[in-house]
Design a protein around this motif. Structure first.
Motif, PDB file in Angstrom:
ATOM      1  N   LEU A 126     -50.088  45.715   3.101  1.00 22.22           N
ATOM      2  CA  LEU A 126     -49.980  46.592   4.120  1.00 22.22           C
ATOM      3  C   LEU A 126     -49.626  45.957   5.196  1.00 22.22           C
ATOM      4  CD1 LEU A 126     -50.695  49.278   5.356  1.00 22.22           C
ATOM      5  CD2 LEU A 126     -53.114  48.582   5.666  1.00 22.22           C
ATOM      6  N   TYR A 127     -49.983  44.599   5.410  1.00 25.23           N
ATOM      7  CA  TYR A 127     -49.514  43.726   6.429  1.00 25.23           C
ATOM      8  C   TYR A 127     -48.116  43.428   6.263  1.00 25.23           C
ATOM      9  CZ  TYR A 127     -48.701  39.681   9.865  1.00 25.23           C
ATOM     10  OH  TYR A 127     -48.204  39.033  10.511  1.00 25.23           O
ATOM     11  N   ASP A 128     -47.443  43.110   5.074  1.00 21.35           N
ATOM     12  CA  ASP A 128     -46.202  42.886   4.939  1.00 21.35           C
ATOM     13  C   ASP A 128     -45.358  44.153   5.206  1.00 21.35           C
ATOM     14  OD1 ASP A 128     -44.044  41.516   3.909  1.00 21.35           O
ATOM     15  OD2 ASP A 128     -43.950  42.734   2.284  1.00 21.35           O
ATOM     16  N   MET A 129     -45.815  45.180   5.050  1.00 17.42           N
ATOM     17  CA  MET A 129     -45.092  46.354   5.200  1.00 17.42           C
ATOM     18  C   MET A 129     -44.820  46.956   6.461  1.00 17.42           C
ATOM     19  SD  MET A 129     -44.072  47.552   2.034  1.00 17.42           S
ATOM     20  CE  MET A 129     -43.685  49.423   2.274  1.00 17.42           C
ATOM     21  N   CYS A 130     -45.796  46.301   7.432  1.00 21.79           N
ATOM     22  CA  CYS A 130     -46.001  46.765   8.893  1.00 21.79           C
ATOM     23  C   CYS A 130     -45.618  45.914   9.811  1.00 21.79           C
ATOM     24  CB  CYS A 130     -47.266  47.324   9.197  1.00 21.79           C
ATOM     25  SG  CYS A 130     -47.945  48.966   8.042  1.00 21.79           S
ATOM     26  N   LYS A 131     -45.498  44.480   9.392  1.00 23.57           N
ATOM     27  CA  LYS A 131     -45.182  43.304  10.635  1.00 23.57           C
ATOM     28  C   LYS A 131     -44.139  43.515  11.170  1.00 23.57           C
ATOM     29  CE  LYS A 131     -42.834  40.119   7.078  1.00 23.57           C
ATOM     30  NZ  LYS A 131     -43.046  40.336   5.625  1.00 23.57           N
ATOM     31  N   ALA A 132     -43.110  44.320  10.784  1.00 22.80           N
ATOM     32  CA  ALA A 132     -41.934  44.493  11.815  1.00 22.80           C
ATOM     33  C   ALA A 132     -42.448  45.154  12.904  1.00 22.80           C
ATOM     34  CB  ALA A 132     -40.716  45.089  10.669  1.00 22.80           C
ATOM     35  N   VAL A 133     -43.247  45.996  12.742  1.00 20.55           N
ATOM     36  CA  VAL A 133     -43.491  46.647  14.074  1.00 20.55           C
ATOM     37  C   VAL A 133     -44.938  46.266  14.689  1.00 20.55           C
ATOM     38  CG1 VAL A 133     -42.024  48.815  13.503  1.00 20.55           C
ATOM     39  CG2 VAL A 133     -44.659  48.657  12.893  1.00 20.55           C
ATOM     40  N   ASP A 134     -45.634  45.675  13.957  1.00 16.71           N
ATOM     41  CA  ASP A 134     -47.199  45.163  14.464  1.00 16.71           C
ATOM     42  C   ASP A 134     -47.504  43.722  14.068  1.00 16.71           C
ATOM     43  OD1 ASP A 134     -49.581  44.725  15.369  1.00 16.71           O
ATOM     44  OD2 ASP A 134     -50.143  46.813  14.731  1.00 16.71           O
ATOM     45  N   LYS A 135     -47.206  42.840  14.674  1.00 17.38           N
ATOM     46  CA  LYS A 135     -47.288  41.309  14.213  1.00 17.38           C
ATOM     47  C   LYS A 135     -48.772  40.912  14.426  1.00 17.38           C
ATOM     48  CE  LYS A 135     -42.756  39.547  14.149  1.00 17.38           C
ATOM     49  NZ  LYS A 135     -42.435  40.529  13.278  1.00 17.38           N
ATOM     50  N   GLY A 136     -49.658  41.583  14.955  1.00 13.84           N
ATOM     51  CA  GLY A 136     -50.925  41.427  15.326  1.00 13.84           C
ATOM     52  C   GLY A 136     -51.865  42.278  14.540  1.00 13.84           C
ATOM     53  N   ILE A 137     -51.385  42.578  13.204  1.00 11.66           N
ATOM     54  CA  ILE A 137     -52.460  43.313  12.343  1.00 11.66           C
ATOM     55  C   ILE A 137     -53.291  42.302  11.790  1.00 11.66           C
ATOM     56  CG2 ILE A 137     -52.518  44.349  10.038  1.00 11.66           C
ATOM     57  CD1 ILE A 137     -49.550  45.166  10.627  1.00 11.66           C
ATOM     58  N   VAL A 138     -54.804  42.660  11.641  1.00 13.15           N
ATOM     59  CA  VAL A 138     -55.739  41.727  11.272  1.00 13.15           C
ATOM     60  C   VAL A 138     -56.265  42.384   9.879  1.00 13.15           C
ATOM     61  CG1 VAL A 138     -57.962  40.797  11.930  1.00 13.15           C
ATOM     62  CG2 VAL A 138     -56.059  40.981  13.553  1.00 13.15           C
ATOM     63  N   ILE A 139     -56.583  41.653   8.757  1.00 12.80           N
ATOM     64  CA  ILE A 139     -57.366  41.930   7.852  1.00 12.80           C
ATOM     65  C   ILE A 139     -58.571  41.264   8.116  1.00 12.80           C
ATOM     66  CG2 ILE A 139     -57.588  41.537   5.530  1.00 12.80           C
ATOM     67  CD1 ILE A 139     -54.696  40.841   5.208  1.00 12.80           C
ATOM     68  N   CYS A 140     -59.552  42.463   8.578  1.00 15.28           N
ATOM     69  CA  CYS A 140     -60.916  42.145   9.270  1.00 15.28           C
ATOM     70  C   CYS A 140     -62.116  41.542   8.304  1.00 15.28           C
ATOM     71  CB  CYS A 140     -61.410  43.621   9.974  1.00 15.28           C
ATOM     72  SG  CYS A 140     -60.187  44.071  11.108  1.00 15.28           S
ATOM     73  N   GLU A 141     -62.076  42.330   6.821  1.00 22.17           N
ATOM     74  CA  GLU A 141     -62.984  42.291   6.151  1.00 22.17           C
ATOM     75  C   GLU A 141     -62.522  42.432   4.655  1.00 22.17           C
ATOM     76  OE1 GLU A 141     -66.690  45.113   4.830  1.00 22.17           O
ATOM     77  OE2 GLU A 141     -65.990  45.268   6.979  1.00 22.17           O
ATOM     78  N   THR A 142     -63.088  41.520   3.844  1.00 21.47           N
ATOM     79  CA  THR A 142     -62.954  41.848   2.391  1.00 21.47           C
ATOM     80  C   THR A 142     -64.106  41.398   1.932  1.00 21.47           C
ATOM     81  OG1 THR A 142     -60.556  41.224   2.533  1.00 21.47           O
ATOM     82  CG2 THR A 142     -61.730  40.875   0.390  1.00 21.47           C
ATOM     83  N   ALA A 143     -64.735  42.202   0.929  1.00 23.93           N
ATOM     84  CA  ALA A 143     -66.116  41.885   0.509  1.00 23.93           C
ATOM     85  C   ALA A 143     -66.333  43.017  -0.778  1.00 23.93           C
ATOM     86  CB  ALA A 143     -67.124  42.303   1.435  1.00 23.93           C
ATOM     87  N   LEU A 144     -67.277  42.320  -1.669  1.00 25.55           N
ATOM     88  CA  LEU A 144     -67.681  43.301  -2.733  1.00 25.55           C
ATOM     89  C   LEU A 144     -68.639  44.118  -2.296  1.00 25.55           C
ATOM     90  CD1 LEU A 144     -68.007  43.453  -5.617  1.00 25.55           C
ATOM     91  CD2 LEU A 144     -69.673  41.715  -6.152  1.00 25.55           C
TER      92      LEU A 144
END
Length: 160
Positions: A126-144
């Motif tokens: 998702l980050y890769d697909m959107c980074k051209a328009v929004d370099k500040g994307i943050v993956i906030c949480e990854t959890a089981l």
């Protein structure tokens, strides 16, 4: 819950756990990644207005593919014959997307790492697909979020 690290032998060396004596049971796990982006970016994701194409379809396929490739990425994971992988994508608000990856099989070891890998790689995609328009994307949480099956039975994160 065990108080020992199962991927270490009696000498403290890393090793793959021997699961040959374990019972085959139905096992499932669900993991979550949350991605934060600008509201304008999320709007483009939903409406299909990004230059790389159908973002959500690509994210879904990447997560499924990643779950299947987990033992290629995590050194001590067993290769598994997954029988189900789902990738659900939910818009939480005007700037957060939730990615849920659920994996299942009938086997001798759990699928937590596969679910976590699927959710993580989907978020990275998702980050890769959107980074051209929004370099500040943050993956906030990854959890089981939860797992079922095996000797330890069911476990669920406190979502309260």
């Amino acid at each position: 819950m065990s108080d020992t690290l199962t991927h270490l032998d009696s000498n403290g060396n890393a090793h793959m756990v021997d699961v040959s004596e374990k019972d085959v049971t139905k096992r499932t796990a669900t993991a979550r990644s949350v991605v934060k982006m600008l509201p304008e970016t999320l709007k483009k994701v939903i409406e299909g207005g990004l230059p790389k194409g159908d973002v959500l379809a690509t994210v879904r396929i990447a997560g499924i593919q990643a779950a299947k490739k987990t033992p290629d990425l995590i050194p001590l994971c067993h290769p598994l014959m997954l029988t189900k992988i789902t990738l659900d994508i939910n818009v939480l608000d005007d700037c957060h997307i939730e990615i849920l990856c659920t994996c299942a099989l009938s086997g001798k070891t759990g699928v937590e790492m596969e679910a976590l890998t699927g959710a993580s790689v989907a978020a990275l995609t998702l980050y890769d697909m959107c980074k051209a328009v929004d370099k500040g994307i943050v993956i906030c949480e990854t959890a089981l979020l939860e797992k079922h099956g095996g000797k330890s039975g069911s476990w669920s994160a406190n979502r309260g």
